[in-house]
Write a protein that holds these residues in place. Structure first.
Motif, PDB file in Angstrom:
ATOM      1  N   PHE A   1       0.818  -1.200   0.000  1.00  0.00           N
ATOM      2  CA  PHE A   1       0.000   0.000   0.000  1.00  0.00           C
ATOM      3  C   PHE A   1       0.859   1.260   0.000  1.00  0.00           C
ATOM      4  O   PHE A   1       0.476   2.272  -0.579  1.00  0.00           O
ATOM      5  N   ALA A   2       2.007   1.227   0.650  1.00  0.00           N
ATOM      6  CA  ALA A   2       2.704   2.467   0.986  1.00  0.00           C
ATOM      7  C   ALA A   2       3.851   2.841   0.070  1.00  0.00           C
ATOM      8  O   ALA A   2       4.138   4.018  -0.072  1.00  0.00           O
ATOM      9  N   PHE A   3       4.537   1.909  -0.521  1.00  0.00           N
ATOM     10  CA  PHE A   3       5.796   2.217  -1.190  1.00  0.00           C
ATOM     11  C   PHE A   3       5.678   2.065  -2.702  1.00  0.00           C
ATOM     12  O   PHE A   3       5.276   1.016  -3.202  1.00  0.00           O
ATOM     13  N   PHE A   4       6.059   3.124  -3.421  1.00  0.00           N
ATOM     14  CA  PHE A   4       6.007   3.124  -4.879  1.00  0.00           C
ATOM     15  C   PHE A   4       7.308   3.686  -5.443  1.00  0.00           C
ATOM     16  O   PHE A   4       7.344   4.819  -5.925  1.00  0.00           O
ATOM     17  N   PRO A   5       8.409   2.947  -5.389  1.00  0.00           N
ATOM     18  CA  PRO A   5       9.654   3.466  -5.961  1.00  0.00           C
ATOM     19  C   PRO A   5       9.514   3.640  -7.468  1.00  0.00           C
ATOM     20  O   PRO A   5       8.860   2.840  -8.128  1.00  0.00           O
ATOM     21  N   PRO A   6      10.088   4.712  -8.039  1.00  0.00           N
ATOM     22  CA  PRO A   6      10.038   4.895  -9.485  1.00  0.00           C
ATOM     23  C   PRO A   6      10.629   3.688 -10.207  1.00  0.00           C
ATOM     24  O   PRO A   6      11.695   3.200  -9.835  1.00  0.00           O
TER      25      PRO A   6
ATOM     26  N   TYR B   1      -3.560   0.677  15.579  1.00  0.00           N
ATOM     27  CA  TYR B   1      -3.469  -0.786  15.590  1.00  0.00           C
ATOM     28  C   TYR B   1      -2.008  -1.215  15.489  1.00  0.00           C
ATOM     29  O   TYR B   1      -1.188  -0.523  14.884  1.00  0.00           O
ATOM     30  N   TRP B   2      -1.716  -2.377  16.030  1.00  0.00           N
ATOM     31  CA  TRP B   2      -0.330  -2.826  16.092  1.00  0.00           C
ATOM     32  C   TRP B   2       0.266  -3.024  14.705  1.00  0.00           C
ATOM     33  O   TRP B   2       1.479  -2.886  14.511  1.00  0.00           O
ATOM     34  N   PHE B   3      -0.555  -3.332  13.707  1.00  0.00           N
ATOM     35  CA  PHE B   3      -0.018  -3.600  12.369  1.00  0.00           C
ATOM     36  C   PHE B   3       0.060  -2.338  11.509  1.00  0.00           C
ATOM     37  O   PHE B   3       0.467  -2.402  10.359  1.00  0.00           O
ATOM     38  N   ASP B   4      -0.319  -1.205  12.052  1.00  0.00           N
ATOM     39  CA  ASP B   4      -0.221   0.052  11.306  1.00  0.00           C
ATOM     40  C   ASP B   4       1.252   0.414  11.105  1.00  0.00           C
ATOM     41  O   ASP B   4       2.133  -0.078  11.827  1.00  0.00           O
ATOM     42  N   ILE B   5       1.512   1.259  10.111  1.00  0.00           N
ATOM     43  CA  ILE B   5       2.888   1.707   9.896  1.00  0.00           C
ATOM     44  C   ILE B   5       2.952   3.224  10.023  1.00  0.00           C
ATOM     45  O   ILE B   5       1.958   3.917   9.837  1.00  0.00           O
TER      46      ILE B   5
ATOM     47  N   GLY C   1       7.276   9.722   8.076  1.00  0.00           N
ATOM     48  CA  GLY C   1       7.437   8.589   8.982  1.00  0.00           C
ATOM     49  C   GLY C   1       8.834   8.485   9.562  1.00  0.00           C
ATOM     50  O   GLY C   1       9.019   8.577  10.794  1.00  0.00           O
ATOM     51  N   PRO C   2       9.865   8.313   8.713  1.00  0.00           N
ATOM     52  CA  PRO C   2      11.227   8.273   9.259  1.00  0.00           C
ATOM     53  C   PRO C   2      11.630   9.584   9.929  1.00  0.00           C
ATOM     54  O   PRO C   2      12.392   9.585  10.891  1.00  0.00           O
ATOM     55  N   THR C   3      11.118  10.709   9.435  1.00  0.00           N
ATOM     56  CA  THR C   3      11.456  12.002  10.026  1.00  0.00           C
ATOM     57  C   THR C   3      11.014  12.076  11.482  1.00  0.00           C
ATOM     58  O   THR C   3      11.798  12.426  12.371  1.00  0.00           O
TER      59      THR C   3
ATOM     60  N   GLY D   1      -0.069   5.195   8.270  1.00  0.00           N
ATOM     61  CA  GLY D   1      -0.371   4.580   6.988  1.00  0.00           C
ATOM     62  C   GLY D   1      -1.810   4.128   6.871  1.00  0.00           C
ATOM     63  O   GLY D   1      -2.480   4.361   5.854  1.00  0.00           O
ATOM     64  N   LEU D   2      -2.323   3.493   7.932  1.00  0.00           N
ATOM     65  CA  LEU D   2      -3.688   2.981   7.899  1.00  0.00           C
ATOM     66  C   LEU D   2      -4.705   4.113   7.831  1.00  0.00           C
ATOM     67  O   LEU D   2      -5.734   4.006   7.147  1.00  0.00           O
ATOM     68  N   ARG D   3      -4.423   5.214   8.522  1.00  0.00           N
ATOM     69  CA  ARG D   3      -5.365   6.329   8.567  1.00  0.00           C
ATOM     70  C   ARG D   3      -5.502   7.026   7.216  1.00  0.00           C
ATOM     71  O   ARG D   3      -6.474   7.759   7.007  1.00  0.00           O
TER      72      ARG D   3
END
Length: 370
Positions: free
Chosen positions: A12-17, A186-190, A151-153, A175-177
């Motif tokens: 869902f979250a990562f789309f590298p070129p 939730y525990w599985f959220d990123i 996120g990393p920031t 990520g989930l929101r």
């Protein structure tokens, strides 16, 4: 189970070129690494850095001889250094800062696969490079996170008590929101930014477009409400997820922020220290070096850390908003004044129109489904 949810979140979250927008080449006369298909600049260093998770990531450092502050920029989705190169060099020039940008694992010419844990290791590696190679001090660093880069920031910002400031650009609560209007973590959220931002003790600038169809503006507003040290936010009326740099107000507001941050007392004096979350004393460079093992061991202790963050966040949400670094009333006036995307000052608008910054489909499910 954890591996399954992490894999699902990654889709869902990562789309590298794909393919990457650049290649790495070696200068014929200098022997230095260069990014292909962009103008060569003497003040830009291109580096390969090894992370503690075994990946080799690409970073670029833009030097400004007049700078007193350094920006560590974590870019958004579907972008890499080839696309961000011109923006980074222009921001360094117009904001009068040194600027370090990098590609996450699996982005551009960085090895490995994109994941939440890899991005945490990536930004730690780049921050350490700033300290050890370029002599940057924690109190002179501003962390800048765009979209996924928030996120990393924020993860790194929670562990740097003397950090100068944070900028969040089209940031996510989690990520989930982004996909579902959930009210709890939730525990599985990123990228649980909504739970981490109350732990950040330095001034935070929020920038978000009011017409963002990818990450709703409510994400930025909720994060701003949870900030301990609020700076006047920038709500760009009509701005979407990928064009905020085209608004003249974007650069003007960043310049104003940098100027205000430079005038603040140095955080090393302890005045920026949180009253709610005591930090271990760090009075010297040697003590900062000694504290690094706790950063390196973070991955082993992250589950318990997240539980603590969740507990603190619920307490912090009950607190009233603290005094802003600048008055919040000013922020609302910027929301009410419509801004139109038009040519900006100092070549900035023209330059940005030639650069693809972000995929409008970021955070949406892949075509193959899940």
């Amino acid at each position: 189970m954890g591996a399954v949810t992490s894999s699902m979140a990654a889709k869902f979250a990562f789309f590298p070129p794909n393919p990457p927008s650049y290649k790495l080449v070696v200068g014929e006369h200098t022997g230095k690494l260069l990014i292909s298909d962009v103008p060569h600049r003497e003040n830009v260093d291109v580096l390969k850095l090894c992370t503690k998770r075994g990946n080799e990531i690409v970073a670029m450092y833009v030097k400004n001889p007049s700078a007193s502050l350094t920006v560590l920029y974590s870019h958004g989705n579907a972008a890499d250094l080839g696309q961000m190169y011109e923006l980074f060099t222009e921001l360094s020039l117009h904001l009068c800062v040194n600027l370090m940008g990098y590609d996450y694992s699996g982005y551009g010419q960085s090895s490995g696969k994109p994941s939440e844990q890899n991005t945490y290791a990536d930004i730690e590696t780049v921050y350490r490079c700033l300290e050890e190679i370029y002599g940057a001090k924690e109190e002179d660093v501003i962390l800048y996170g765009q979209s996924v880069g928030s996120g990393p920031t924020l993860d790194l910002a929670t562990r740097l008590p003397r950090l100068r400031a944070v900028v969040l650009h089209s940031a996510i609560m989690s990520g989930l929101r982004v996909m579902y209007p959930v009210k709890r973590t939730y525990w599985f959220d990123i990228y649980k930014n909504v739970d981490k931002i109350p732990l950040v003790t330095c001034p935070v600038l929020i920038i978000h477009g009011t017409a963002d169809e990818v990450v709703d503006c409510s994400h930025g507003k909720q994060l701003w409400e949870l900030c301990k040290e609020k700076y006047e936010p920038l709500w760009l009326k009509g701005g979407n997820h990928c064009n905020l740099e085209l608004y003249p107000e974007y650069l003007k507001h960043l310049k104003k922020f940098i100027s205000a941050i430079e005038k603040l007392p140095n955080p090393s004096s302890g005045c920026q220290q949180s009253t709610d979350q005591p930090e271990p004393p760090r009075n010297s460079t040697d003590q900062r070096e000694k504290s690094r093992p706790s950063i390196d061991q973070r991955e082993k202790s992250r589950p318990s850390t997240d539980r603590r963050e969740k507990s603190r966040a619920s307490t912090d949400r009950r607190e009233k908003s603290r005094k802003s670094t600048d008055r919040p009333e000013k922020a609302r006036s910027s929301t009410d004044q419509p801004e139109r995307a038009r040519n900006s000052i100092d070549r900035f608008g023209d330059m940005m129109r030639s650069v693809g910054l972000c995929n409008i489909d970021c955070f949406k499910p892949t075509a193959s489904g899940i």
